[in-house]
Design a protein around this motif. Sequence first.
Motif, PDB file in Angstrom:
ATOM      1  N   SER A 113      10.632  -1.164 -11.627  1.00  0.00           N
ATOM      2  CA  SER A 113      11.793  -0.281 -11.749  1.00  0.00           C
ATOM      3  C   SER A 113      13.016  -0.792 -10.987  1.00  0.00           C
ATOM      4  CB  SER A 113      11.434   1.114 -11.222  1.00  0.00           C
ATOM      5  OG  SER A 113      10.995   1.054  -9.861  1.00  0.00           O
ATOM      6  N   LEU A 114      12.878  -1.877 -10.223  1.00  0.00           N
ATOM      7  CA  LEU A 114      13.987  -2.366  -9.400  1.00  0.00           C
ATOM      8  C   LEU A 114      15.203  -2.724 -10.243  1.00  0.00           C
ATOM      9  CD1 LEU A 114      12.740  -4.692  -6.508  1.00  0.00           C
ATOM     10  CD2 LEU A 114      13.753  -2.409  -6.371  1.00  0.00           C
ATOM     11  N   ILE A 115      16.372  -2.249  -9.772  1.00  0.00           N
ATOM     12  CA  ILE A 115      17.654  -2.568 -10.396  1.00  0.00           C
ATOM     13  C   ILE A 115      18.471  -3.493  -9.500  1.00  0.00           C
ATOM     14  CG2 ILE A 115      19.843  -1.598 -11.214  1.00  0.00           C
ATOM     15  CD1 ILE A 115      18.331   0.913 -11.995  1.00  0.00           C
ATOM     16  N   GLU A 116      18.375  -3.284  -8.186  1.00  0.00           N
ATOM     17  CA  GLU A 116      19.105  -4.113  -7.228  1.00  0.00           C
ATOM     18  C   GLU A 116      18.132  -4.665  -6.200  1.00  0.00           C
ATOM     19  OE1 GLU A 116      22.539  -2.314  -5.477  1.00  0.00           O
ATOM     20  OE2 GLU A 116      23.123  -1.291  -7.322  1.00  0.00           O
ATOM     21  N   SER A 174       0.827  -1.208   0.000  1.00  0.00           N
ATOM     22  CA  SER A 174       0.000   0.000   0.000  1.00  0.00           C
ATOM     23  C   SER A 174       0.862   1.259   0.000  1.00  0.00           C
ATOM     24  CB  SER A 174      -0.915  -0.012   1.222  1.00  0.00           C
ATOM     25  OG  SER A 174      -1.669   1.172   1.307  1.00  0.00           O
ATOM     26  N   PHE A 175       1.938   1.246   0.804  1.00  0.00           N
ATOM     27  CA  PHE A 175       2.852   2.391   0.874  1.00  0.00           C
ATOM     28  C   PHE A 175       3.524   2.649  -0.465  1.00  0.00           C
ATOM     29  CE2 PHE A 175       7.520   2.984   1.351  1.00  0.00           C
ATOM     30  CZ  PHE A 175       7.524   4.354   1.581  1.00  0.00           C
ATOM     31  N   LEU A 176       4.017   1.604  -1.123  1.00  0.00           N
ATOM     32  CA  LEU A 176       4.729   1.774  -2.392  1.00  0.00           C
ATOM     33  C   LEU A 176       3.783   2.176  -3.514  1.00  0.00           C
ATOM     34  CD1 LEU A 176       7.164  -1.255  -2.084  1.00  0.00           C
ATOM     35  CD2 LEU A 176       7.773   1.156  -2.020  1.00  0.00           C
ATOM     36  N   LYS A 177       2.578   1.632  -3.526  1.00  0.00           N
ATOM     37  CA  LYS A 177       1.610   2.037  -4.539  1.00  0.00           C
ATOM     38  C   LYS A 177       1.210   3.490  -4.350  1.00  0.00           C
ATOM     39  CE  LYS A 177      -0.629  -2.341  -5.768  1.00  0.00           C
ATOM     40  NZ  LYS A 177      -1.909  -3.093  -5.766  1.00  0.00           N
ATOM     41  N   ARG A 178       1.032   3.894  -3.096  1.00  0.00           N
ATOM     42  CA  ARG A 178       0.649   5.268  -2.803  1.00  0.00           C
ATOM     43  C   ARG A 178       1.751   6.235  -3.195  1.00  0.00           C
ATOM     44  NH1 ARG A 178       1.149   5.215   2.431  1.00  0.00           N
ATOM     45  NH2 ARG A 178      -0.587   3.756   2.553  1.00  0.00           N
ATOM     46  N   SER A 179       3.009   5.830  -2.955  1.00  0.00           N
ATOM     47  CA  SER A 179       4.139   6.726  -3.218  1.00  0.00           C
ATOM     48  C   SER A 179       4.413   6.898  -4.713  1.00  0.00           C
ATOM     49  CB  SER A 179       5.404   6.197  -2.525  1.00  0.00           C
ATOM     50  OG  SER A 179       5.239   6.160  -1.126  1.00  0.00           O
ATOM     51  N   LEU A 180       4.109   5.871  -5.512  1.00  0.00           N
ATOM     52  CA  LEU A 180       4.405   5.924  -6.950  1.00  0.00           C
ATOM     53  C   LEU A 180       5.859   6.322  -7.189  1.00  0.00           C
ATOM     54  CD1 LEU A 180       1.180   7.667  -8.328  1.00  0.00           C
ATOM     55  CD2 LEU A 180       1.797   5.243  -8.488  1.00  0.00           C
ATOM     56  N   CYS A 181       6.755   5.704  -6.422  1.00  0.00           N
ATOM     57  CA  CYS A 181       8.164   6.090  -6.446  1.00  0.00           C
ATOM     58  C   CYS A 181       8.946   5.242  -7.451  1.00  0.00           C
ATOM     59  CB  CYS A 181       8.781   5.942  -5.058  1.00  0.00           C
ATOM     60  SG  CYS A 181       8.575   4.304  -4.334  1.00  0.00           S
ATOM     61  N   PRO A 182      10.022   5.793  -8.006  1.00  0.00           N
ATOM     62  CA  PRO A 182      10.868   5.033  -8.938  1.00  0.00           C
ATOM     63  C   PRO A 182      11.894   4.190  -8.190  1.00  0.00           C
ATOM     64  CG  PRO A 182      11.679   7.279  -8.776  1.00  0.00           C
ATOM     65  CD  PRO A 182      10.457   7.202  -7.895  1.00  0.00           C
ATOM     66  N   LEU A 183      11.431   3.247  -7.369  1.00  0.00           N
ATOM     67  CA  LEU A 183      12.324   2.472  -6.509  1.00  0.00           C
ATOM     68  C   LEU A 183      13.311   1.658  -7.344  1.00  0.00           C
ATOM     69  CD1 LEU A 183      12.581   2.085  -3.404  1.00  0.00           C
ATOM     70  CD2 LEU A 183      11.444  -0.118  -3.710  1.00  0.00           C
ATOM     71  N   ALA A 184      14.606   1.874  -7.079  1.00  0.00           N
ATOM     72  CA  ALA A 184      15.658   1.189  -7.833  1.00  0.00           C
ATOM     73  C   ALA A 184      16.359   0.124  -6.995  1.00  0.00           C
ATOM     74  CB  ALA A 184      16.680   2.197  -8.347  1.00  0.00           C
ATOM     75  N   PHE A 219       8.073  -9.450 -14.921  1.00  0.00           N
ATOM     76  CA  PHE A 219       8.500  -9.572 -13.529  1.00  0.00           C
ATOM     77  C   PHE A 219       9.967  -9.155 -13.428  1.00  0.00           C
ATOM     78  CE2 PHE A 219      10.095 -12.249  -9.942  1.00  0.00           C
ATOM     79  CZ  PHE A 219       9.324 -11.685  -8.938  1.00  0.00           C
ATOM     80  N   LEU A 220      10.220  -8.070 -12.704  1.00  0.00           N
ATOM     81  CA  LEU A 220      11.580  -7.528 -12.496  1.00  0.00           C
ATOM     82  C   LEU A 220      12.316  -7.361 -13.836  1.00  0.00           C
ATOM     83  CD1 LEU A 220      12.642  -9.640  -9.367  1.00  0.00           C
ATOM     84  CD2 LEU A 220      11.721  -7.315  -9.411  1.00  0.00           C
ATOM     85  N   PRO A 221      11.777  -6.591 -14.747  1.00  0.00           N
ATOM     86  CA  PRO A 221      12.385  -6.483 -16.095  1.00  0.00           C
ATOM     87  C   PRO A 221      13.685  -5.699 -16.139  1.00  0.00           C
ATOM     88  CG  PRO A 221      10.570  -4.935 -15.874  1.00  0.00           C
ATOM     89  CD  PRO A 221      10.555  -5.785 -14.638  1.00  0.00           C
ATOM     90  N   ASN A 222      14.008  -4.926 -15.092  1.00  0.00           N
ATOM     91  CA  ASN A 222      15.222  -4.115 -15.095  1.00  0.00           C
ATOM     92  C   ASN A 222      16.267  -4.580 -14.090  1.00  0.00           C
ATOM     93  OD1 ASN A 222      14.439  -1.887 -17.023  1.00  0.00           O
ATOM     94  ND2 ASN A 222      12.761  -1.707 -15.545  1.00  0.00           N
ATOM     95  N   LEU A 223      16.064  -5.723 -13.478  1.00  0.00           N
ATOM     96  CA  LEU A 223      16.948  -6.194 -12.416  1.00  0.00           C
ATOM     97  C   LEU A 223      18.343  -6.498 -12.946  1.00  0.00           C
ATOM     98  CD1 LEU A 223      16.750  -6.843  -9.360  1.00  0.00           C
ATOM     99  CD2 LEU A 223      16.503  -9.246 -10.008  1.00  0.00           C
ATOM    100  N   GLN A 224      19.355  -5.907 -12.274  1.00  0.00           N
ATOM    101  CA  GLN A 224      20.747  -6.129 -12.661  1.00  0.00           C
ATOM    102  C   GLN A 224      21.556  -6.842 -11.573  1.00  0.00           C
ATOM    103  OE1 GLN A 224      22.555  -2.456 -13.974  1.00  0.00           O
ATOM    104  NE2 GLN A 224      20.727  -1.821 -15.088  1.00  0.00           N
ATOM    105  N   PHE A 225      21.104  -6.766 -10.324  1.00  0.00           N
ATOM    106  CA  PHE A 225      21.827  -7.419  -9.222  1.00  0.00           C
ATOM    107  C   PHE A 225      20.821  -8.092  -8.297  1.00  0.00           C
ATOM    108  CE2 PHE A 225      23.139  -7.195  -4.737  1.00  0.00           C
ATOM    109  CZ  PHE A 225      24.252  -8.026  -4.780  1.00  0.00           C
TER     110      PHE A 225
END
Length: 551
Positions: free
Chosen positions: A412-415, A379-389, A454-460
């Motif tokens: 948007s997750l990278i790590e 709920s917190f992450l959906k509300r924030s609409l943040c570019p979490l990396a 599912f996690l399309p930008n994950l690098q680590f």
Amino acid sequence: MQGSLSTFGEMDSPLETLDTEIPPYCTQTSYGGALCRPCQEYRLFGLFSKSKDSSGSHEPQELMVERRRELLYQMNSVHDPVFGKLPPELVALIFQFCAPGMPFDTQVGREIEDTEENILDEARACFRAPLALLAVSHAWRHAAISTPQLWQYMLVRLDLPKLGSYTVLIHEWLRRSHNLPLSIRAFCTEDTVETAAITKVIDLINQESDRWEVLDLRMSANLAQRFGDNHPRQSTVLRSLRLEPQPYWANARIGFRMQGIKPSPTSVILCKAYQSVDISWDNVTWLITVHPLLDDCFQLLRQSPRLRYWRLCEISFDRRNHRDPFPLEFFTHSEIEDFAFEYPDGELALFFFNWLCLPALRTLVIKQFEDLDRAPLISFLKRSLCPLAKLTIQHAYFITRDIVSLLKILPSLIELTLIPDDPTQYQEEVEFGTTDFLTLLAKTSVIGDDPSPFLPNLQFLHYKALEVFKWELVLPVFGPISRLDDPSCRPLERFHLEMSREIHESYTPAVPQQFLLDLRVLEEAGLQFLLLPRSRNQLIEDARQRFDIWA
């Protein structure tokens, strides 16, 4: 010069190690000539000292030490490769590179006794360079004293048995720093009581309060509140402030107030001290709060509009003095990019995430949750609409399928770091799903035209497995071995697979030959797979030797 200059401070006991050999750096000797006069005198002094020892005669030690120091000064002056060849301005610039530096310590939650060796190492680093430069020669001593950058850093232990004998040194140290900003760390154990020597030292430091740039206090609240007191100032350069009671979990709150002015630091570490600290929060961009009240957290957010990094440790709630400051609607802080939440109470964490909105958040770290509930976090992450990396969930009790539900809303997750807690400390049986998680990552490794990848930008990825896994499930996480360079695959570059203690102690299947062949292809493609702890990589090395397959 064929060797380095000698310093008086190199020897713990100068009279026990007097050298009568020819100094290796005497330039006259290197040309076949006689020793220079200071070197001759130094050699005679060593022979004389040994003869005095063998005859049982005792020259006053203070005179012997002083004489030896003077001879070293003279020797180094003759063989000095710096002075006489470089202008004083350049020498001073070189000396500035010897300034020790004392970075703002961000490690919290440790007792003074637990970190005493680290503090002693820092003290040696702080004092070694300035004192060594003083001990080379008269010219070097003068240049060192005239280089204020060498004296900007001070580490003081207030519970030293003979603190009073160091007051002259502390006064001189501060004087030599001229008008440059100061970095000061003062500490003592919790049972230290104020003495005349402690009062004198604190007063000396307070006299320079307008030059404090970094102030790090770890001591009892009674002593800490003496800093900044009774010396009104018109200006301040305070940039970093740390107030930590000893012991750090003590109920006492450290008060801090500078007479005549309210400082505006950018970096702050507080332990239970928010209401008793008189600073301006407008410029704070970096903050660690330990044992704060839930009420104080929202007050801090309101008063720190520029805050970008916030580490929140062991939040608590005072029901007796609750001020009911909670927002009537979601509280939004638009600047925080990096947020770490550690050791929270489950109920308080639920409340906190239900009210908070961080639209600029890029890094989220969650540690030591007893029972991580996905619902308020989602709920917190959906509300924030943040570019979490970057997301780290470490030493938390969670169910893998719940985490998967969370990850599905974070494209948007990278790590990603997932380190679940040890399940043996919980009585109920829970399926953690290591096999299912690895299978899911492999099946979704090819993004293609999937509208909801599912996690399309994950690098680590760092993942801790709590159950025995099959080796054939591991490397497909990177994607099909034949398509590692396919742009339609997930861009995973590094995968660190940690093996829990239960896997250490249980049966681990032998590494198969096909795994090694695939691993070689993966490494040739510039990708990295690593077993943790690193000692477990021996499983792979043993298999390589058995099958004679090497990277």
